[in-house]
Design a protein around this motif. Structure first.
Motif, PDB file in Angstrom:
ATOM      1  N   SER A1108      43.160  25.141   4.980  1.00 11.02           N
ATOM      2  CA  SER A1108      43.412  24.785   6.379  1.00 11.02           C
ATOM      3  C   SER A1108      42.123  24.602   7.163  1.00 11.02           C
ATOM      4  CB  SER A1108      44.270  25.867   7.042  1.00 11.02           C
ATOM      5  OG  SER A1108      43.542  27.083   7.157  1.00 11.02           O
ATOM      6  N   LEU A1163      51.362  29.550   6.589  1.00 12.14           N
ATOM      7  CA  LEU A1163      51.913  28.464   7.391  1.00 12.14           C
ATOM      8  C   LEU A1163      51.255  28.411   8.763  1.00 12.14           C
ATOM      9  CD1 LEU A1163      53.985  26.230   7.821  1.00 12.14           C
ATOM     10  CD2 LEU A1163      55.652  27.972   8.439  1.00 12.14           C
ATOM     11  N   ALA A1179      51.766  22.248   4.899  1.00 16.48           N
ATOM     12  CA  ALA A1179      52.551  22.953   5.913  1.00 16.48           C
ATOM     13  C   ALA A1179      54.037  22.650   5.786  1.00 16.48           C
ATOM     14  CB  ALA A1179      52.048  22.575   7.302  1.00 16.48           C
TER      15      ALA A1179
END
Length: 1753
Positions: A1108, A1163, A1179
């Motif tokens: 991420s 998430l 995601a």
């Protein structure tokens, strides 16, 4: 060492070479060191290891116990090769294992066929020659790399080279002896080497002999560089080379033709270089500086010097002697022991006479001495450089021959100065000695000696960036300007006090009309009055000027000559400008910062191109240099350079736009430009193509930056011209050098490759799709549909035999020959074809290229091109070639619908054997192994026949009674066994099975499981170490990504784990838990016991969190990203585990909660991280996985409130961190909230507090509010489209809203939130839009259910009404009317009961029914405030309601009856406001009342005749043959038990009757009022029952009467009750469904109560009617009394039989009595209670009896 090498094989040299070369698999250094030690004798002995036949023919082979045909073949081969029989046998065995291209079945046939046996012998010969060369190559690798710190095995090589055997000279001794042996070996003939030795084979033998001489000499040359040879060895080398004539005096020189001359010359060059290198010139130069030769190993001894001198004296007749003569001349000059100046002059003159510098130039420009980045090139240039330093330190430059000799010397200096080591040494030594003196002399004589200084400077600038920078600054500050004295007028000069010194009186402009000037007062000195080179005096001006300005003037002078005509352009000036541009190019290449200061010259370069390309005979060299310079500039500023080049007119251009891809075939509007004229007018005629190669290089360099700036269509004309005029025909051109053909082809294909590659790697999509075809589409279309594609296929179809032949012809294994260039061309062509198949648009038809790949060849004898591609696996020189061939086969397997196995033909088994042989080879290239495994993985699904051949699973011949799967076994040649060996647990993550190879193995196993290859799976399950090897990656921890800079190791390990998880998921899902293999159970138990799943959930969390944070990703296929693959595998594994419980992998609640929490944390990190395509994909998948796991493992969550909060926060973060809502991401999170709230609703122990629910509600409303305006248009609602995903998100959000509303205590808490976000009005608008288009059924259905939930609350219903319920839905639902004609119901009749129920509620017709329900509910809650809206709805749909009632009497279908029920319910609620209704629409009141009455009459008739009803239903369901057969054999009585379907229809009819009777009660007086005559207005309640008591008939319709209701009570309700209450059933009743299992008793009693109520009320209304005749009243009393008494008797009989007083436990699921509004009477309530209790039933009977007694008598 002797013990280790006792059984050492003489062959397998290719594998050893691959091992030590460091390509492919990098083995541990200890292993390489051990192999070097084990093979030391072979390395040192070299080719002398191979012995000649030593005993009686056939004696050795007799001990091998061979077949007669095999022995005869080996004897012939031994004689043919002149090789010992034992080694011939070993050679043949090695050949069969490595290079044989047939199957073992064919071998015996080959032996028995003479022609085939001869061909096989020649193949063995080729293999033998290759093995000998690989042995020499291995020695060369060691000698080349033992001092190279960059080589991975440098330490091992160094240890080897410092071993005793090498130090004492054994290696050099063996090499020299081998060279002497093979150089003096007599050529073979058919008499000495059998009849196999014909003229052609003699040629091959000569060629191989010369190649081996070259290889040995190269090794000796490098050896001589690193080691000082003893004196005797130096003398021996010189004597040997002299006898050898420096390559000319071969024993078979009469067999040497023109094609082999280059090898002879190469031998001579190498021998000369060895002789020079043996003199150790660096040591000689050091001795000269010291003034003593006492430390030189050769020159310190006079005797040795004289011996060498005698040898040199015998030379002097051949050009190859010239360098040695020149060298020895220098030796005599410096006065060593025995030196003689006269001899120095003699040797020097002889060398000059033999054109020594021309010879050195020819040496340096020939292969392999001209190959960049090769050891032999660098060493040879440095050797020549040292020779030049020595010569120029000994002699003056002007004494070294004529002007031609000086030019040759300068050319040699230019060549050597381009080398990095030479240029560094040059700058270190300075300009006082050696080559520096020549450079300094040229500097002082500039610009008089223009060419020399410019060429020297260009050579130095082209070597290194530092050297280029020094040259650039030196040219900015030149200190001397030299010219002929005659160039000055006598009046412009004046003498000074110094001798021969003059001064300028006026400003001097050497170039007329130019800015370059020598100012007045500049002093100059006359250097000479005439020299060997110059006939005129020379003056040298002492002035500082910029050489770049002078070069600019030279260029401008040439530009000024062009307008005067091409005939007046000076060739000398052209040459000067060419050299100037070459210098500018060299400086710009290595010192780009100089571009700004060189801008004036750069501008002139474009002008040179523009003016010269239009000439009929342009200066090719100048144009080429200009284009190369422009190419260098394009790397810095491609757009500007391209614009300038377009102005020159050189490049092709388009006169009109290409609007359609089909216009490419015509080529209309494409102009060749000046390049086309030069190509066909100059280059094709001469057979030289420098301009073409320069232009191709230029275009290739601008592709990448143009794609980056989205300007790629600028290249359209140039690339289209290459596709049409260059690439299809270049192989037909005339070439002076064949290598040029391969170079042109490679550059063309590289352009295509870069163009197509940019299409794949572009990360940013274009904002708007262009109307015209893009350049990528043009390339794809042209290569597929034009002749360019056939050329591409022709290159690929070259075949490994032709490649090997070209490698042999190039004379060495160097990287710069014809064969190496051919390999590069084929490699790039493979990549291009692979991309073509990937990028071809599905809209295009089958192309000729695809047709050629997928169809059989026209001539049966021709080999299929796919087979040719597959046979590149036999190529061993460059492992990239078979690797790319495998990748192309993989692509063909994916995109083409053909059998690759059939393309292989008879070569299939041999190809398979070679694939497996290379797959299991210990020294094979790792990437090749991975490519083979990837190809096999694809074949599992795409090529069933081919993969079966590779799997080769066979049935055993055992007759035991074992399970069928144990009768299978792996064949002797199977990829399964190879893969099992590769992936053994103890080999994993070692050099035997590194991470990428292990990943490929697991991918192959995964493909078998996902493709359900049961035979292979069954065999693998029985292997002892299979499951242990598969599960081993799960037991290892991942490496730290920080320790792996390129993340290669980490990436492959992650992918490996993903494959393992998918394999386990497939196995667990497909095999029952109890039937899992015991070895797998053991592995799973270990995984569970060691908490490995806990570790992996943490690793996946960390991996996702780390991902991420990445703001960009490498250009690669997104679906193959390691993190994505791991997440998908983890998802499949967890979902499978949640569905199929495996005892060995039981997850406790704590671990389940950890997994869910980790996923939610991941998430949130992905949501808050960078918004890349990969992160969005991760995601979405994580969100979906959270939803699935929460749905399955909700009970495992210990603190449900925390999880709800976390997910709700994630939803909010997704809304705030993204520019727009991502529906697929929100669906999973919102769905998780729905699942948890549903769990709370069932399990009240985990009840959530109101604050949490309100937060969830606000978040959901925010999602709907932000996304409601992004719902898709109708045209975008195709199955599987993104529009469907948007609707699904709305559906889930509405479900969550409904769950929250149901769980919040009061409407005051949730309604303001809905109103704040305008949820109801937004949903109403959306629903209206989709209803009108009849799209988005799921969305509309869910929203309508939400509206029903909201409408059950007063404030909610009010808000719904004020939001525009009627305006949005009243008229729009007209579009949802369903055609209820019989023809439209045929499909409905064929559905199962469950499907029928689903289709009734979940359909557009069901939406209309829900709308009726919504209006009824709203009217019930809001009462008078919603009455006007209800009347509007009634006015809009009254005709539909009447039609529905009429058709319900005919079509007894679920959807028709469902609509009738909802319509009756709506009318029933509306009837509570009968006075207002009559005022608003009296006609509709009468029509609907009448329609309901007639509907009730028909249904009562159906319910009274079960057999008739069943008959009607069966006739509409012709598939129910068994039911109809049973109907035909039943008795005529009505005592049979109906089918379940009939009971369902009866239940639906009773529900409709209950609602109809409830409605009719509003049209009849209240029973209590009419009994007691309480001020009744009889005109308000008109009678609607006729005084008749005939039961209703299904055959004809009559006026509704009392008989209708009494029949309902007697023949329907009482009979249903009595059927259920009978003590005995028919024999078949045990298998039939009970009546009360389908029809609740409460429903029956409710219908009966209302029917009796209507009977009694209508009877009293008529009896109180004064206008009714007394006779009619008496008739009514008499007949009704009779009917009522009969009912009472039947009902009492039913009660006496002991009817159940309450529903049985088995029927707790039965539906309760409908709650009908508008029935407030006490009597009605008392009657409804009799359905459940026996005492009220008796009171009810008593009441009816009293009514009969009091009223009807």
């Amino acid at each position: 060492m002797e013990g280790d090498s006792g059984n050492l094989s003489s062959f397998g040299n290719r594998s050893f070479y691959q091992l030590i070369n460091g390509t492919g698999v990098l083995r541990p250094q200890e292993f390489v060191d051990r192999e070097l030690t084990r093979n030391k004798r072979k390395i040192i002995a070299g080719l002398s290891l191979y012995k000649k036949p030593r005993c009686v023919q056939g004696e050795i082979l007799k001990t091998k116990k061979l077949k007669k045909v095999t022995e005869d073949f080996l004897l012939k081969t031994s004689a043919f090769l002149g090789l010992d029989e034992g080694e011939t046998y070993e050679l043949f065995t090695s050949f069969l294992s490595n290079d044989y291209r047939g199957s073992k079945k064919e071998l015996q046939h080959v032996f028995r066929t003479e022609r085939l046996a001869h061909a096989l012998a020649y193949k063995v010969r080729d293999y033998y020659y290759t093995e000998r060369l690989y042995l020499l190559q291995s020695v060369k690798v060691i000698i080349n790399s033992w001092q190279n710190n960059l080589h991975p095995f440098q330490r091992e090589f160094e240890s080897f080279m410092k071993s005793t055997e090498v130090i004492n000279g054994s290696l050099q001794k063996y090499l020299l002896e081998t060279f002497e042996q093979i150089s003096q070996e007599p050529y073979p003939t058919w008499e000495t080497n059998s009849i196999l030795m014909n003229d052609r084979q003699m040629y091959f033998w000569v060629q191989e002999n010369l190649r081996e001489q070259c290889e040995i000499l190269e090794i000796l040359y490098i050896y001589a560089k690193d080691f000082d040879l003893p004196e005797d060895q130096v003398l021996k080398h010189l004597e040997l080379f002299k006898r050898h004539g420096f390559g000319r005096l071969q024993n078979y020189k009469h067999l040497i033709d023109d094609s082999l001359i280059f090898l002879v010359k190469r031998i001579g060059y190498l021998e000369v270089l060895i002789c020079i290198e043996m003199m150790d010139l660096e040591s000689v130069l050091a001795c000269i500086e010291r003034g003593s030769f006492s430390e030189h190993f050769l020159l310190k001894n006079k005797e040795t010097f004289m011996r060498l001198d005698r040898i040199v004296q015998s030379l002097g007749t051949e050009e190859s002697h010239a360098p040695l003569l020149l060298l020895w001349s220098a030796m005599h000059m410096f006065g060593g022991e025995g030196s003689d100046f006269s001899m120095a002059r003699k040797y020097g003159n002889a060398a000059i006479h033999l054109r020594v510098f021309h010879y050195l130039y020819s040496l340096l420009v020939s292969e392999p001495f001209n190959e960049e980045n090769s050891m032999i090139c660098a060493v040879s240039h440095f050797t020549v450089y040292n020779l030049l330093v020595l010569i120029l330190s000994s002699f003056d430059e002007h004494t070294l021959g004529t002007d031609q000799d000086a030019l040759a010397l300068h050319r040699v200096i230019c060549l050597v100065l381009k080398q990095v080591t030479v240029s560094e040494d040059f700058w270190d030594k300075g300009s006082d000695e050696g080559v520096g003196s020549v450079f300094h002399s040229a500097l002082l004589r500039f610009p008089l000696d223009y060419s020399s200084f410019v060429q020297f400077s260009a050579a130095l600038a082209g070597s290194t960036p530092t050297s280029a920078e020094r040259v650039f600054h030196m040219w900015k500050q030149l200190q001397r300007y030299t010219e002929y004295l005659d160039c000055n007028h006598s009046s412009d000069l004046t003498s000074t006090k110094e001798i021969n010194e003059w001064k300028l009186v006026v400003n001097k402009q050497p170039y007329p009309n130019k800015d370059f000037m020598l100012t007045a007062g500049t002093k100059g000195k006359i250097l000479t009055m005439g020299t060997k080179h110059d006939a005129s005096p020379i003056i040298q001006w002492y002035v500082t000027f910029s050489g770049w300005d002078l070069l600019l003037c030279e260029v401008e002078m040439l530009l000024d000559q062009i307008p005067q005509g091409s005939g007046l352009v000076s060739p000398t000036q052209i040459q000067k400008v060419t050299e100037a541009v070459e210098l500018v190019h060299a400086v710009l290449e290595n010192h780009p910062q100089s571009q700004r200061e060189l801008q004036p010259i750069i501008h002139c370069i474009y002008m040179l191109i523009q003016r010269f390309v239009r000439l009929s005979h342009p200066p090719v060299s100048l144009i080429v240099q200009c284009i190369e310079c422009v190419t260098c500039l394009a790397k810095q500023n491609p757009v500007k350079v391209w614009h300038n080049m377009k102005q020159t007119g050189l490049l092709p251009y388009l006169t009109e736009n290409i609007d359609n891809i089909s216009e490419i075939l015509s080529g209309q509007g494409l102009m060749a430009g000046c390049y086309g004229n030069m190509l066909f007018g100059v280059e094709c005629i001469e057979g030289l193509y420098p301009i073409t190669m320069a232009i191709l290089e230029f275009i290739s360099n601008v592709i990448q930056p143009f794609f980056k700036d989205s300007m790629e269509n600028e290249l359209m004309a140039s690339i289209l011209y290459i596709l049409r005029e260059v690439f299809p025909v270049f192989q037909k051109w005339r070439f002076y050098k064949l290598k040029t053909r391969e170079l042109i082809g490679r550059k063309c294909v590289e352009i295509f490759h870069k163009t197509l590659e940019n299409v794949i790697t572009r990360s940013k999509p274009e904002e708007s799709a262009p109307k015209r075809p893009r350049v990528q589409e043009v390339v794809v279309y042209s290569l597929l549909f034009t002749e360019a594609g056939q050329t591409l296929l022709g290159i690929i179809a070259t075949g490994t035999d032709n490649v090997d032949l070209a490698l042999v012809q190039q004379g060495s294994m160097a990287d710069g020959g014809l064969g190496a260039e051919m390999i590069r061309l084929i490699l790039t062509s493979f990549s291009v074809l692979n991309q073509l198949l990937l990028l071809k648009s599905p809209d295009l038809p089958l192309s000729p290229v695809e047709s050629a790949l997928s169809s059989q060849p026209v001539v049966r004898q021709n080999q299929h091109i796919v087979a040719t591609v597959a046979q590149y696996i036999y190529h061993k020189h460059d492992p990239r070639l078979p690797k790319l061939a495998c990748l192309l086969l993989k692509r063909l397997a994916l995109v083409t619908k053909m059998s690759i196995l059939s393309c292989f033909g008879g070569a299939a088994e041999s190809v398979r054997d070679m694939y497996l042989n290379r797959l299991q080879g210990a020294t094979e290239d790792l990437k090749l192994k991975v490519a083979i495994l990837e190809f096999l993985s694809v074949c599992v699904d795409a090529q069933p026949g081919l993969i079966e051949m590779f799997l080769n699973v066979q049935l055993t011949e055992s007759t035991s009674s074992e399970a069928a799967r144990r009768d299978l076994s792996i064949g002797k040649i199977s990829c399964l066994q190879t893969v099992l060996n590769l992936m053994e647990a103890d080999k994993q993550m070692t050099y035997k099975c590194p991470s990428d190879l292990l990943c490929a193995c697991m991918e192959f196993i995964n493909s078998l499981w996902s493709g359900h290859r049961e035979t292979a799976m069954s065999v693998l399950r029985t292997c002892d170490k299979f499951w242990m090897s598969v599960c081993a990656p799960l037991s290892r921890n991942l490496p730290d990504p920080q320790d792996d800079p390129d993340k290669g190791l980490y990436t492959y390990q992650v992918k490996t784990v993903s494959h393992v998880l998918e394999i386990l998921a497939e196995e667990i899902f497909c095999v029952a838990s109890g039937k899992l293999d015991e070895k797998l159970k053991k592995c799973l138990t270990e995984i569970n016991a060691n908490n490995r799943l806990k570790y992996w959930t943490g690793q996946i969390r960390d991996c996702l969190i780390e991902e991420s944070k990445q703001t960009s990703h490498r250009e690669e296929n997104l679906s193959d990203h390691h993190t994505l693959r791991l997440l998908i595998a983890w998802k499949n594994f967890l979902i499978t585990q949640s569905r199929v419980q495996v005892e060995q992998l039981k997850l406790d609640n704590q671990l389940k909660e950890i997994i869910i929490i980790d996923l939610i944390e991941s998430l949130r990190a992905l949501i808050n991280g960078s918004s890349t395509a990969l992160n969005n994909k991760l995601a979405k998948i994580t969100s979906a996985l959270v939803f699935r796991l929460v749905s399955s493992w909700t009970s495992a969550l210990s603190v449900l409130r925390r999880t709800v909060r976390d997910v709700q926060t994630a939803v909010l973060e997704a809304l705030s961190n993204n520019a727009s809502v991502i529906p697929s991401l929100q669906i999973g999170m919102v769905g998780s909230l729905v699942a948890m709230l549903q769990h709370v609703k069932v399990n009240q122990a985990n009840k959530l507090d109101s604050d949490t629910l309100l937060e969830v509600l606000k978040t959901t409303c925010e999602v709907i509010h932000q996304s409601i305006f992004q719902l898709p248009a109708i045209k975008d609602l195709t199955p599987g489209s993104s529009g469907e995903v948007w609707l699904k998100m709305q559906v889930v959000c509405c479900c969550l809203l409904e769950e929250v509303i149901l769980q919040l205590p009061a409407e005051s808490s949730w309604l303001p939130v809905l109103q704040e976000h305008l949820i109801l009005s937004s949903l109403l608008s959306s629903v209206e839009y989709f209803i009108k288009a009849k799209q988005g059924l799921s969305f509309v259905h869910t929203v309508m259910l939400l509206f029903l939930t909201v409408a059950k609350h007063e404030k909610g219903a009010e808000s719904l009404a004020t939001s525009g319920l009627t305006q949005h839905l009243c008229l729009s639902v007209i579009n949802l009317y369903e055609d209820l004609e019989p023809s439209a119901m045929k499909q409905t009749m064929k559905k199962s009961p469950k499907q029928k129920e689903s289709s009734v509620t979940y359909s557009w017709h069901g939406i209309y029914c829900l709308t009726l329900d919504l209006y009824a509910t709203s009217l019930l809650v809001l009462r008078f405030s919603f009455l006007e809206d209800t009347f509007h709805f009634l006015g809009a749909h009254q005709d539909r309601m009447l039609q529905c009632f009429e058709l319900s009497k005919v079509l007894l279908q679920e959807n028709v009856l469902f609509e009738a029920e909802k319509t009756c319910d709506f009318i029933c609620h509306l009837s509570g406001y009968l006075p207002q209704w009559r005022v608003s629409s009296p006609d509709s009141v009468y029509q609907l009342q009448a329609s309901v009455l007639y509907l009730s009459q028909t249904f009562i008739a159906y319910l009274s005749s079960t057999r008739y009803l069943q008959y009607l239903l069966e006739n509409r369901a012709p598939e129910n043959h068994m039911t109809r057969h049973r109907l035909q054999h039943q008795a005529s009585t009505e005592e049979e038990f109906p089918t379940k379907h009939v009971l369902i229809i009866k239940k639906r009819m009773l529900q409709i009757l209950g609602r109809a009777f409830s409605m009719l009660r509003y049209f009849t007086p209240e029973l209590c009022e009419v009994l007691y005559e309480r001020n009744m207005d009889y005109a308000e309640h008109q009678p609607f029952l006729a005084i008749a008591f005939t039961a209703p008939s299904v055959d004809q319709e009559c006026v509704p009467s009392f008989g209708m209701l009494t029949s309902c009570v007697r023949d329907v309700c009482v009979r249903l009750l009595t059927k259920e209450g009978k003590p005995g059933h028919s024999p078949q009743s045990s298998s039939e469904t009970s009546v009360l299992d389908i029809i609740p008793k409460s429903l029956i009693m409710y219908v009966m109560e209302n029917a009796l109520y209507l009977v009694m009320s209508q009877a009293m209304r008529l009896l109180r009617d004064p206008s009714l005749l007394q006779a009619d009243k008496q008739l009514l009393k008499r007949e009704l009394g009779t009917e009522m008494n009969f009912f009472l008797m039947e009902f009492q009989r039913y009660l006496k039989r002991g009817a159940p007083t309450s529903p049985s436990p088995s029927s707790t699921h039965r539906q309760p009595s409908p709650k009908i509004a508008g029935t407030p009477s006490v009597l009605g309530r008392s009657i409804s209670q009799t359905a459940l209790m026996s005492t009220p039933e008796l009171e009810f009977v008593k009441f009816v009896q009293e009514f009969v007694t009091a009223v009807l008598k």
